[in-house]
Scaffold this active site. Structure first.
Site, PDB file in Angstrom:
ATOM      1  N   GLU A 145      45.984  41.837  26.571  1.00  0.00           N
ATOM      2  CA  GLU A 145      46.041  40.402  26.872  1.00  0.00           C
ATOM      3  C   GLU A 145      44.982  40.086  27.907  1.00  0.00           C
ATOM      4  O   GLU A 145      45.097  40.487  29.059  1.00  0.00           O
ATOM      5  CB  GLU A 145      47.411  39.979  27.369  1.00  0.00           C
ATOM      6  N   ASP A 173      49.973  43.853  28.836  1.00  0.00           N
ATOM      7  CA  ASP A 173      50.097  42.578  29.555  1.00  0.00           C
ATOM      8  C   ASP A 173      49.101  42.492  30.717  1.00  0.00           C
ATOM      9  O   ASP A 173      48.824  43.483  31.392  1.00  0.00           O
ATOM     10  CB  ASP A 173      51.528  42.528  30.117  1.00  0.00           C
TER      11      ASP A 173
HETATM   12  C1  AAO Z   1      57.326  33.783  37.540  1.00  0.00           C
HETATM   13  C2  AAO Z   1      57.222  32.388  38.149  1.00  0.00           C
HETATM   14  C3  AAO Z   1      56.159  32.391  39.243  1.00  0.00           C
HETATM   15  C4  AAO Z   1      56.506  33.462  40.300  1.00  0.00           C
HETATM   16  C5  AAO Z   1      56.606  34.805  39.579  1.00  0.00           C
HETATM   17  C6  AAO Z   1      56.974  35.930  40.515  1.00  0.00           C
HETATM   18  O1  AAO Z   1      56.833  31.466  37.118  1.00  0.00           O
HETATM   19  O2  AAO Z   1      56.146  31.116  39.866  1.00  0.00           O
HETATM   20  O3  AAO Z   1      55.510  33.504  41.292  1.00  0.00           O
HETATM   21  O4  AAO Z   1      57.587  34.756  38.552  1.00  0.00           O
HETATM   22  O5  AAO Z   1      58.225  35.654  41.087  1.00  0.00           O
HETATM   23  C7  AAO Z   1      55.363  35.327  32.933  1.00  0.00           C
HETATM   24  C8  AAO Z   1      55.463  33.815  33.220  1.00  0.00           C
HETATM   25  C9  AAO Z   1      55.263  33.528  34.699  1.00  0.00           C
HETATM   26  C10 AAO Z   1      56.246  34.369  35.511  1.00  0.00           C
HETATM   27  C11 AAO Z   1      55.942  35.842  35.209  1.00  0.00           C
HETATM   28  C12 AAO Z   1      56.806  36.791  36.011  1.00  0.00           C
HETATM   29  O6  AAO Z   1      54.448  33.148  32.487  1.00  0.00           O
HETATM   30  O7  AAO Z   1      55.524  32.155  34.922  1.00  0.00           O
HETATM   31  O8  AAO Z   1      56.086  34.113  36.893  1.00  0.00           O
HETATM   32  O9  AAO Z   1      56.186  36.095  33.818  1.00  0.00           O
HETATM   33  O10 AAO Z   1      58.161  36.548  35.776  1.00  0.00           O
HETATM   34  C13 AAO Z   1      47.549  34.424  33.894  1.00  0.00           C
HETATM   35  C14 AAO Z   1      47.359  35.888  33.524  1.00  0.00           C
HETATM   36  C15 AAO Z   1      48.012  36.240  32.199  1.00  0.00           C
HETATM   37  C16 AAO Z   1      49.478  35.801  32.210  1.00  0.00           C
HETATM   38  C17 AAO Z   1      49.490  34.277  32.475  1.00  0.00           C
HETATM   39  C18 AAO Z   1      50.915  33.728  32.473  1.00  0.00           C
HETATM   40  O11 AAO Z   1      45.974  36.173  33.447  1.00  0.00           O
HETATM   41  O12 AAO Z   1      47.946  37.637  31.990  1.00  0.00           O
HETATM   42  O13 AAO Z   1      48.922  34.027  33.752  1.00  0.00           O
HETATM   43  N1  AAO Z   1      50.193  36.156  30.968  1.00  0.00           N
HETATM   44  C19 AAO Z   1      50.992  37.389  30.989  1.00  0.00           C
HETATM   45  C20 AAO Z   1      52.267  37.221  30.178  1.00  0.00           C
HETATM   46  C21 AAO Z   1      53.187  36.231  30.881  1.00  0.00           C
HETATM   47  C22 AAO Z   1      53.662  36.810  32.220  1.00  0.00           C
HETATM   48  C23 AAO Z   1      52.614  37.609  32.888  1.00  0.00           C
HETATM   49  C24 AAO Z   1      51.395  37.848  32.353  1.00  0.00           C
HETATM   50  C25 AAO Z   1      53.020  38.328  34.121  1.00  0.00           C
HETATM   51  O14 AAO Z   1      51.937  36.776  28.885  1.00  0.00           O
HETATM   52  O15 AAO Z   1      54.308  35.906  30.078  1.00  0.00           O
HETATM   53  O16 AAO Z   1      54.020  35.725  33.100  1.00  0.00           O
HETATM   54  O17 AAO Z   1      53.534  39.578  33.665  1.00  0.00           O
HETATM   55  C26 AAO Z   1      43.870  30.705  33.810  1.00  0.00           C
HETATM   56  C27 AAO Z   1      43.391  32.154  33.784  1.00  0.00           C
HETATM   57  C28 AAO Z   1      44.432  33.019  33.084  1.00  0.00           C
HETATM   58  C29 AAO Z   1      45.798  32.831  33.737  1.00  0.00           C
HETATM   59  C30 AAO Z   1      46.158  31.338  33.676  1.00  0.00           C
HETATM   60  C31 AAO Z   1      47.547  31.086  34.260  1.00  0.00           C
HETATM   61  O18 AAO Z   1      43.911  30.194  32.480  1.00  0.00           O
HETATM   62  O19 AAO Z   1      42.168  32.221  33.061  1.00  0.00           O
HETATM   63  O20 AAO Z   1      44.057  34.393  33.170  1.00  0.00           O
HETATM   64  O21 AAO Z   1      46.775  33.588  33.030  1.00  0.00           O
HETATM   65  O22 AAO Z   1      45.177  30.588  34.378  1.00  0.00           O
HETATM   66  O23 AAO Z   1      47.548  31.479  35.604  1.00  0.00           O
HETATM   67  C32 AAO Z   1      42.453  26.659  30.798  1.00  0.00           C
HETATM   68  C33 AAO Z   1      41.447  27.725  31.145  1.00  0.00           C
HETATM   69  C34 AAO Z   1      42.152  29.071  31.311  1.00  0.00           C
HETATM   70  C35 AAO Z   1      43.238  28.940  32.346  1.00  0.00           C
HETATM   71  C36 AAO Z   1      44.208  27.864  31.882  1.00  0.00           C
HETATM   72  C37 AAO Z   1      45.364  27.697  32.838  1.00  0.00           C
HETATM   73  O24 AAO Z   1      42.994  26.931  29.517  1.00  0.00           O
HETATM   74  O25 AAO Z   1      40.502  27.810  30.083  1.00  0.00           O
HETATM   75  O26 AAO Z   1      41.222  30.089  31.703  1.00  0.00           O
HETATM   76  O27 AAO Z   1      43.516  26.625  31.759  1.00  0.00           O
HETATM   77  O28 AAO Z   1      44.848  27.317  34.092  1.00  0.00           O
END
Ligand code: AAO
Length: 512
Positions: A248, A212
């Site tokens: 990932e 992850d």
């Molecule tokens: C939760 C709450 C948060 C709170 C946190 C801590 O939602 O508000 O702050 O708890 O209390 C999952 C959920 C999260 C959750 C987290 C922890 O999705 O909502 O937070 O568990 O409970 C990034 C990372 C990527 C990650 C993704 C969700 O790079 O690794 O965010 N995925 C993994 C898992 C996921 C998990 C986590 C990681 C954490 O699969 O399930 O989160 O363990 C851009 C960046 C990406 C980035 C995204 C979102 O993407 O490039 O790297 O992903 O933003 O932040 C276009 C662009 C693309 C961009 C996208 C979105 O598509 O081309 O680049 O727009 O902007």
């Protein structure tokens, strides 16, 4: 000595791209949020018999328990310790599941959350899946143990302590992802704790890991951790087998951190794949199915041997992570089945099928207000078992896309054609296309708004074949369409654009 170093590096490098899937199987299914007892049963009653190569399981380590919102699915991505008790079950149930799945040739891949612990506002107490006490405010996780020394705060240079700009590689790796307490993976002690966690799972028999949030970890730190991970358990895997690693990394372009930085460590999730194929099947932005003649590296995707591909994942099926509105999911079943069928028929990448739970989507201004909702649960918050209906579908809110006839049969198709080249391409310069896999399989799609009516060379041996989309071969009859292939390999296809599933697939094991 030199040869030993080379061997070690070589072993480190290549071995981790191999999923170690057995018996000619090819595809992985993500049984998102399933309980271990249900996965074990599914391996024995369905996945083994239908040729699935492996299961990606939800994070098995101890995680936070939240009630605001109430038990969100993403609790699992907030570790409290590496104790193996979680929403999906106990350590004994996990061990039993790994053994039972391995014994029917279905590998287990663990979703490993090693970049961070829980959110900074996780509070203090024992609201965790094994009741371990922790204090997020003081970064105290005694059940590992981790203390504040083991976190990155002093390295992060942003005011908030969080990632504020994905254009700054130091922030992305040394600051908190969405306030998740960022572990100091350059520390030997932390690397040791993470490696101990991974090795316990390896010794239990898992075949590898979905790692992850790899974008948020320095490749050098990951290399150090991976180098400490044991070879696979020889009860089920050849001696010297390296764990399968797929990382990932969301890379749709536009950021300084790219997938390429992680290629030497293992495979990488190719997020462009599902985003692009969704756009093609939705016919958005002028995309047409006939443009996919050079699908794969021709579309700018990473080299085949590095890719882990999927149509949707647990994040982007609900608007998290990346991929945007083009992502196809079970909510759009007709297009989704075609896209998953296309992925499973095409040779590019290691393919992962999503298996979801249903939640009551409530979309306001394009955002799902209920994107947090957890798996089907009892009042006490415990996850419900997966009931199997007489028609082989799942009940109680479990979607079980992997059990849909069209998808299950295309998993088998991918096995039957494994190793065969992409061949015999045809298109109508619009959204009707066909291609074969050597002389062992052939698939044809009609995604235009008119009928498809054409005779084509399939490359297949002459005979009568059952279409595995509208039905399948049962005993010695077809339950759906029948396709007659002549001794010259040519066959006639008629697909109405009003068909429930406007595509046809045949392979040498669906021949009468
Ligand atoms: C939760 C709450 C948060 C709170 C946190 C801590 O939602 O508000 O702050 O708890 O209390 C999952 C959920 C999260 C959750 C987290 C922890 O999705 O909502 O937070 O568990 O409970 C990034 C990372 C990527 C990650 C993704 C969700 O790079 O690794 O965010 N995925 C993994 C898992 C996921 C998990 C986590 C990681 C954490 O699969 O399930 O989160 O363990 C851009 C960046 C990406 C980035 C995204 C979102 O993407 O490039 O790297 O992903 O933003 O932040 C276009 C662009 C693309 C961009 C996208 C979105 O598509 O081309 O680049 O727009 O902007």
């Amino acid at each position: 000595m030199k040869i030993l170093i080379l061997l070690a590096l070589f072993g480190l490098g290549l071995g981790q791209h191999n999923p170690h899937i057995k018996n000619g199987r090819t595809a992985i299914v993500h049984l998102f949020e399933w309980r271990w007892a249900d996965i074990a049963a599914e391996c024995e009653r369905f996945l083994g018999p239908n040729g699935f190569g492996g299961v990606q399981i939800s994070p098995p380590n101890e995680h936070i328990v939240l009630n605001n919102p109430w038990r969100p699915w993403w609790e699992r991505y907030q570790p409290i310790s590496y104790n193996l008790c979680s929403r999906s079950g106990s350590e004994d149930e996990l061990r039993d599941m790994i053994t039972r799945c391995n014994n029917v040739g279905v590998n287990i891949y663990v979703d490993a959350v090693i970049n961070h612990m829980c959110g900074a506002s996780g509070g203090e107490g024992n609201h965790s899946s094994c009741r371990s006490w922790f204090n997020a405010g003081t970064k105290d996780f005694p059940s590992v143990p981790y203390s504040h020394w083991d976190f990155n705060d002093n390295k992060c240079k942003t005011g908030s302590g969080e990632i504020e700009n994905y254009g700054d590689i130091n922030q992305v790796r040394d600051c908190r992802l969405g306030s998740l307490l960022d572990l100091a993976l350059e520390k030997d002690y932390v690397r040791g704790k993470v490696a101990d966690y991974l090795n316990k799972l390896i010794d239990m028999g898992v075949a590898g890991f979905r790692v992850d949030a790899c974008k948020h970890m320095w490749p050098g730190d990951l290399a150090a951790v991976y180098s400490r991970v044991h070879n696979l358990n020889t009860t089920w895997f050849p001696n010297g087998s390296r764990p399968f690693i797929y990382q990932e990394v969301i890379d749709l372009g536009g950021e300084p951190i790219t997938s390429r930085e992680y290629f030497h460590l293992g495979r990488v999730t190719e997020f462009k794949y599902g985003a692009k194929l969704g756009t093609v099947f939705r016919k958005w932005n002028g995309e047409k199915l006939c443009y996919t003649r050079n699908w794969g590296e021709g579309w700018g995707f990473m080299p085949d041997g590095n890719a882990l591909v999927f149509i949707d994942n647990h994040d982007n099926q609900r608007g998290h992570g990346a991929g945007g509105a083009s992502i196809l999911t079970f909510w759009d079943p007709r297009l989704y089945k075609m896209a998953v069928g296309y992925m499973l028929a095409h040779p590019y990448g290691v393919a992962r099928v999503m298996s979801s739970f249903r939640w009551n989507r409530y979309i306001v201004n394009g955002k799902d207000q209920n994107d947090w909702m957890g798996p089907p649960s009892h009042i006490n918050g415990s996850t419900k078992p997966v009931p199997i209906n007489p028609d082989q579908t799942c009940g109680d809110g479990w979607v079980c896309e992997h059990r849909w006839r069209q998808i299950k049969n295309m998993v088998i198709f991918r096995n039957v054609v494994n190793g065969q080249p992409h061949s015999n391409w045809w298109d109508n310069q619009s959204n009707q296309v066909a291609f074969g896999r050597g002389n062992r399989g052939f698939i044809i799609f009609n995604n235009d708004d008119w009928d498809l009516n054409i005779s084509l060379n399939t490359g297949m041996p002459g005979g009568t074949y059952c279409d595995v989309i509208s039905g399948q071969k049962e005993e010695n009859r077809c339950t759906g369409k029948q396709i007659q292939v002549g001794s010259d390999g040519r066959a006639h296809f008629w697909i109405s654009n009003r068909d429930e599933d406007p595509f046809v697939a045949i392979h040498v094991e669906s021949k009468l």
